[in-house]
Design an enzyme around this catalytic site. Structure first.
Site, mmCIF file in Angstrom:
data_model
loop_
_atom_site.group_PDB
_atom_site.id
_atom_site.type_symbol
_atom_site.label_atom_id
_atom_site.label_comp_id
_atom_site.label_asym_id
_atom_site.label_seq_id
_atom_site.Cartn_x
_atom_site.Cartn_y
_atom_site.Cartn_z
ATOM 1 N N LYS A 128 0.831 -1.216 0.000
ATOM 2 C CA LYS A 128 0.000 0.000 0.000
ATOM 3 C C LYS A 128 0.865 1.266 0.000
ATOM 4 O O LYS A 128 2.077 1.174 0.172
ATOM 5 C CB LYS A 128 -0.916 -0.003 1.222
ATOM 6 C CG LYS A 128 -1.670 -1.292 1.462
ATOM 7 C CD LYS A 128 -2.868 -1.455 0.566
ATOM 8 C CE LYS A 128 -3.572 -2.761 0.902
ATOM 9 N NZ LYS A 128 -4.755 -3.030 0.137
HETATM 10 C C1 LIG Z 1 -5.611 -4.135 0.711
HETATM 11 C C2 LIG Z 1 -7.061 -4.029 0.661
HETATM 12 C C3 LIG Z 1 -7.880 -4.443 1.728
HETATM 13 C C4 LIG Z 1 -7.410 -5.227 2.912
HETATM 14 O O1 LIG Z 1 -6.341 -4.810 3.596
HETATM 15 P P1 LIG Z 1 -5.532 -5.867 4.500
HETATM 16 O O2 LIG Z 1 -4.779 -4.925 5.378
HETATM 17 O O3 LIG Z 1 -4.667 -6.671 3.600
HETATM 18 O O4 LIG Z 1 -6.500 -6.679 5.269
HETATM 19 C C5 LIG Z 1 -9.237 -4.213 1.647
HETATM 20 N N1 LIG Z 1 -9.785 -3.655 0.565
HETATM 21 C C6 LIG Z 1 -9.047 -3.285 -0.494
HETATM 22 C C7 LIG Z 1 -9.742 -2.680 -1.655
HETATM 23 C C8 LIG Z 1 -7.663 -3.473 -0.495
HETATM 24 O O5 LIG Z 1 -6.945 -3.130 -1.562
#
Ligand SMILES: *Cc1c(COP(=O)(O)O)cnc(C)c1O
Length: 395
Positions: free
Chosen positions: A182
Site C-alpha cells: 500500500k
Molecule cells: C488491501 C485491501 C484491503 C485489505 O487490507 P488488508 O490490510 O490486507 O487486510 C481491503 N480492501 C481493499 C480494496 C484493499 O486493496
C-alpha cells in the site's frame, strides 16, 4: 537479469529507529504510538477520530459489526476489488449485493446504484480502486438520500483527494490497510477513521475483546488497576495494532507526501512511454492531477484481446523476472462465491470484460527510469507477438 518486483516497501532509517525505540521502551502494545498514529491518520483525513487495527480487513469487519449489520441484511458493493471489501460482509453474516462498475473509473457505477437499493440494504461499501476517487461524492449523496451509511473502503487511496476532500473523509467511516504494497505500510495493519464518536468507541471495544473503553483514557484504563481487564461487555476480537507497527506507521505517515510524489513520478513515466501504444488502455486516474494517490499502475489490453492473451503476456513478463499481476479477478467469480452464493459468469459483464484484460505493472517509490524503460520495452515486445497472433487469426 532484471528481477523487478511488483511492489516494494519504502523503509528509511527513520522507520528503523522508531521501531528500535519502541523495542527499547518495553511498551509493545496499547501505548502512546497507537494514540499518535490514530491522531495523525484522523487529521490527515479531516476526521475527528481514528481507531488503529491489525489489518484493513479487520477494520472493515469492525465497522460492519459496530453498525449492527448481520444476517438478513444486504450490503451493496463492487465486484471489481480486492476480495476483502466483500468478504467483510460475509464475516458478519450479511449478503453482498454487487453493482457493476463504470468502465472509465473502474469504481462502482453510481448510475446503477439506486436500482440495487432495497428494504434490506443496510450499507454501501465503496472502493477507490487503484487509488481512483471518482464517483465517491455521487455515491455519498445517493447513500445519504436513502439514509444508508456509506463505508469507504479507502485501502487503496491514502493521500488522494476528490474536489478538495481527502480520501478517508467520505461516508460514515473509512478504512485503510497498511500491507506492504500500500501507499504506506506498517507490515500488517489498518485504520478506521470517522467523525462518529459512538461508532469509534464501539470499534475500540470490539478490537479489544469486547472490553469497555473509557473515552478519556482510551483502552489503557483497563490495564491499570481498575480490575476491568477481564470484564467483557460483548463478543469482541483481538484486532489491536502493536506499538511496533504503530511507530512504523507514524513515520510512514510523516513521509506520505514525499512518497506520493515518487508514485506520481513513476506513473507519469509509464504514461509517457505507453501513451501511443494502440494495444493498451492506460489508467485514467488524472495524470496531471496533483491530488491523485497511485496505488498501482494497471494497464488494460485493447478489447480485441482475450484473457488467454493477457495471461500469456503476464507469463512472459514473469519469465523476464518482471513482477506483474491480474488485478483483479471478479469477486463474484471466485470459486466460493460461485458455489455458495450462486454467482456465475455473465452476472457483471463490464467487470468481467475489463478484468480479463488487466495487467498491473511493477509499481513502487524507488522504481527508476531504467527499470521503467525495461518494463515498457519488454511489454511492447510481448504485445507485438500477441498482435501477430491476432492478425493471423483474422486472416
Ligand atoms: C488491501 C485491501 C484491503 C485489505 O487490507 P488488508 O490490510 O490486507 O487486510 C481491503 N480492501 C481493499 C480494496 C484493499 O486493496
Amino acid at each position: 537479469m532484471s528481477d523487478i518486483p511488483l511492489s516494494s516497501p519504502d523503509i528509511s532509517d527513520a522507520e528503523i529507529d522508531a521501531v528500535a525505540a519502541v523495542l527499547r521502551s518495553g511498551r509493545l502494545s496499547i501505548g502512546p504510538k497507537q494514540d499518535l498514529f490514530e491522531q495523525q491518520a484522523a487529521a490527515r483525513c479531516e476526521r475527528s477520530t481514528g481507531v488503529a487495527v491489525s489489518s484493513g480487513t479487520a477494520g472493515l469487519h469492525l465497522v460492519l459489526s459496530a453498525l449492527g449489520i448481520g444476517p438478513g441484511d444486504e450490503v451493496i458493493t463492487t465486484p471489481f476489488s480486492f476480495i476483502a471489501s466483500s468478504n467483510c460482509i460475509l464475516m458478519v453474516g450479511a449478503t453482498p449485493v454487487f453493482v457493476d462498475i463504470c468502465p472509465q473509473s473502474l469504481n462502482l457505477d453510481p448510475r446503477k446504484l439506486e436500482a440495487a437499493i432495497s428494504e434490506k440494504t443496510k450499507a454501501v461499501i465503496a472502493v477507490e480502486v487503484f487509488g481512483n476517487p471518482r464517483h465517491l461524492d455521487t455515491i455519498e449523496s445517493i447513500a445519504r438520500r436513502h439514509e444508508i451509511p456509506l463505508i469507504e473502503d479507502a485501502c487503496e487511496g491514502l493521500g488522494g483527494r476528490l474536489n478538495g476532500r481527502p480520501i478517508g473523509s467520505f461516508g460514515r467511516a473509512s478504512v485503510f490497510g497498511f500491507y506492504p504494497n500500500k501507499q504506506i505500510t506498517t507490515g500488517e495493519g489498518g485504520m478506521i477513521v470517522t467523525d462518529d464518536d459512538r461508532l469509534a468507541e464501539m470499534c475500540r471495544s470490539l478490537r479489544n475483546q469486547g472490553r469497555a473503553t473509557n473515552t478519556d483514557a482510551g483502552d489503557r484504563v483497563s490495564t491499570a488497576n481498575t480490575g476491568s481487564w477481564l470484564a467483557h461487555d460483548r463478543l469482541g476480537y483481538n484486532y489491536r495494532l502493536s506499538e511496533i507497527n504503530a511507530a512504523l506507521g507514524c513515520v510512514q505517515l510523516d513521509r506520505l507526501d514525499e512518497m506520493l510524489t515518487q508514485r506520481r513520478r513513476v506513473a507519469h513515466a509509464y504514461t509517457q512511454r505507453l501513451l501511443d501504444h494502440h494495444d493498451l488502455i492506460l489508467p485514467c486516474l488524472g495524470d496531471d492531477d496533483p491530488d491523485s494517490s497511485w496505488f498501482v499502475y494497471v494497464v488494460r489490453l485493447a478489447p480485441e484481446y482475450d484473457r488467454a492473451a493477457r495471461d500469456r503476456v503476464i507469463a512472459a513478463l514473469r519469465r523476464h523476472e518482471i513482477g506483474c499481476s491480474n488485478y483483479f479477478p471478479p469477486i463474484h467469480l471466485q470459486p466460493f462465491y460461485q458455489k455458495q452464493l450462486g454467482f456465475s459468469a455473465g452476472d457483471f459483464p463490464i467487470t468481467e470484460s475489463i478484468s480479463d484484460r488487466t495487467i498491473a505493472l511493477p509499481f513502487f517509490n524507488q522504481l527508476d527510469e531504467t527499470q521503467i524503460e525495461l518494463v515498457c520495452q519488454t511489454l511492447s515486445v510481448m504485445l507485438q507477438r500477441e498482435r501477430l497472433l491476432l492478425d493471423d487469426d483474422a486472416a
